[in-house]
Design an enzyme around this catalytic site. Structure first.
Site, mmCIF file in Angstrom:
data_model
loop_
_atom_site.group_PDB
_atom_site.id
_atom_site.type_symbol
_atom_site.label_atom_id
_atom_site.label_comp_id
_atom_site.label_asym_id
_atom_site.label_seq_id
_atom_site.Cartn_x
_atom_site.Cartn_y
_atom_site.Cartn_z
ATOM 1 N N TYR A 116 0.837 -1.197 0.000
ATOM 2 C CA TYR A 116 0.000 0.000 0.000
ATOM 3 C C TYR A 116 0.880 1.258 0.000
ATOM 4 O O TYR A 116 0.662 2.180 -0.782
ATOM 5 C CB TYR A 116 -0.932 -0.002 1.216
ATOM 6 C CG TYR A 116 -1.854 1.177 1.247
ATOM 7 C CD1 TYR A 116 -3.050 1.176 0.535
ATOM 8 C CD2 TYR A 116 -1.532 2.316 1.969
ATOM 9 C CE1 TYR A 116 -3.891 2.276 0.538
ATOM 10 C CE2 TYR A 116 -2.366 3.421 1.984
ATOM 11 C CZ TYR A 116 -3.544 3.387 1.274
ATOM 12 O OH TYR A 116 -4.372 4.493 1.277
ATOM 13 N N TRP A 128 -8.569 3.553 -9.887
ATOM 14 C CA TRP A 128 -7.738 3.609 -8.680
ATOM 15 C C TRP A 128 -8.467 2.974 -7.492
ATOM 16 O O TRP A 128 -7.891 2.171 -6.762
ATOM 17 C CB TRP A 128 -7.348 5.057 -8.370
ATOM 18 C CG TRP A 128 -6.473 5.178 -7.169
ATOM 19 C CD1 TRP A 128 -6.866 5.463 -5.888
ATOM 20 C CD2 TRP A 128 -5.055 5.009 -7.110
ATOM 21 N NE1 TRP A 128 -5.781 5.483 -5.042
ATOM 22 C CE2 TRP A 128 -4.656 5.209 -5.778
ATOM 23 C CE3 TRP A 128 -4.085 4.709 -8.066
ATOM 24 C CZ2 TRP A 128 -3.330 5.121 -5.365
ATOM 25 C CZ3 TRP A 128 -2.760 4.624 -7.651
ATOM 26 C CH2 TRP A 128 -2.396 4.828 -6.325
ATOM 27 N N TYR A 177 -3.550 17.294 0.787
ATOM 28 C CA TYR A 177 -3.995 15.928 1.062
ATOM 29 C C TYR A 177 -2.808 15.071 1.474
ATOM 30 O O TYR A 177 -1.819 14.982 0.755
ATOM 31 C CB TYR A 177 -4.669 15.376 -0.193
ATOM 32 C CG TYR A 177 -5.288 14.007 -0.078
ATOM 33 C CD1 TYR A 177 -5.678 13.461 1.132
ATOM 34 C CD2 TYR A 177 -5.502 13.250 -1.224
ATOM 35 C CE1 TYR A 177 -6.262 12.210 1.204
ATOM 36 C CE2 TYR A 177 -6.083 11.999 -1.169
ATOM 37 C CZ TYR A 177 -6.465 11.488 0.048
ATOM 38 O OH TYR A 177 -7.043 10.237 0.115
ATOM 39 N N HIS A 194 1.498 4.226 -3.013
ATOM 40 C CA HIS A 194 1.300 5.660 -2.791
ATOM 41 C C HIS A 194 2.587 6.468 -2.938
ATOM 42 O O HIS A 194 2.541 7.690 -2.980
ATOM 43 C CB HIS A 194 0.629 5.899 -1.436
ATOM 44 C CG HIS A 194 -0.837 5.611 -1.500
ATOM 45 N ND1 HIS A 194 -1.327 4.334 -1.413
ATOM 46 C CD2 HIS A 194 -1.886 6.439 -1.717
ATOM 47 C CE1 HIS A 194 -2.640 4.392 -1.547
ATOM 48 N NE2 HIS A 194 -3.003 5.641 -1.731
#
Length: 127
Positions: free
Chosen positions: A18, A76, A41, A22
């Site tokens: 994960y 996504w 963000y 990213h």
């Protein structure tokens, strides 16, 4: 600007992948987030898989709806869904939003807030 904080639970055996995904988010996904109002963000991942997200946006519902209209978001979210525990919705719809209970700048006197925008380092004149 609305400040939004949310949580999701990443499967422990998928945390490394994960994080790797990213580290190189698709450029078209990054652009779509920006264009639909997802600003400042960030995602934070604790060692037990707790994912905490933070963003600023003029309107969270409008930002989510904007992303829902993009093809890249559907792709996504489909790829990311497998990383989360107990999630029946796409990740961008199934997160737990936290209520904000404190924000420093909201409680500082106006003059103090303005002073924080300047460099607090004393100059030769100040000493």
């Amino acid at each position: 600007m609305q400040r939004v904080c949310f949580t999701l639970q990443v499967k422990r055996d998928r945390m490394q992948e994960y994080a790797q995904r990213h580290a190189a988010v698709w450029p078209e996904m990054v652009q779509a987030l920006h264009d639909t109002g997802w600003h400042n963000y960030s995602l934070f991942l604790r060692d037990d898989g707790l994912l905490v997200g933070y963003l600023q946006t003029p309107d969270l519902v409008a930002a989510q709806e904007g992303m829902a209209r993009t093809d890249v978001n559907a792709r996504w979210q489909a790829e990311m869904a497998e990383f989360f525990e107990d999630l029946d919705l796409p990740p961008d719809q199934g997160f737990w939003q936290l209520g904000e209970v404190f924000h420093l700048e909201d409680q500082l006197p106006t003059s103090t807030t303005a002073d924080l925008r300047h460099d607090p380092t004393p100059t030769a004149q100040d000493q």
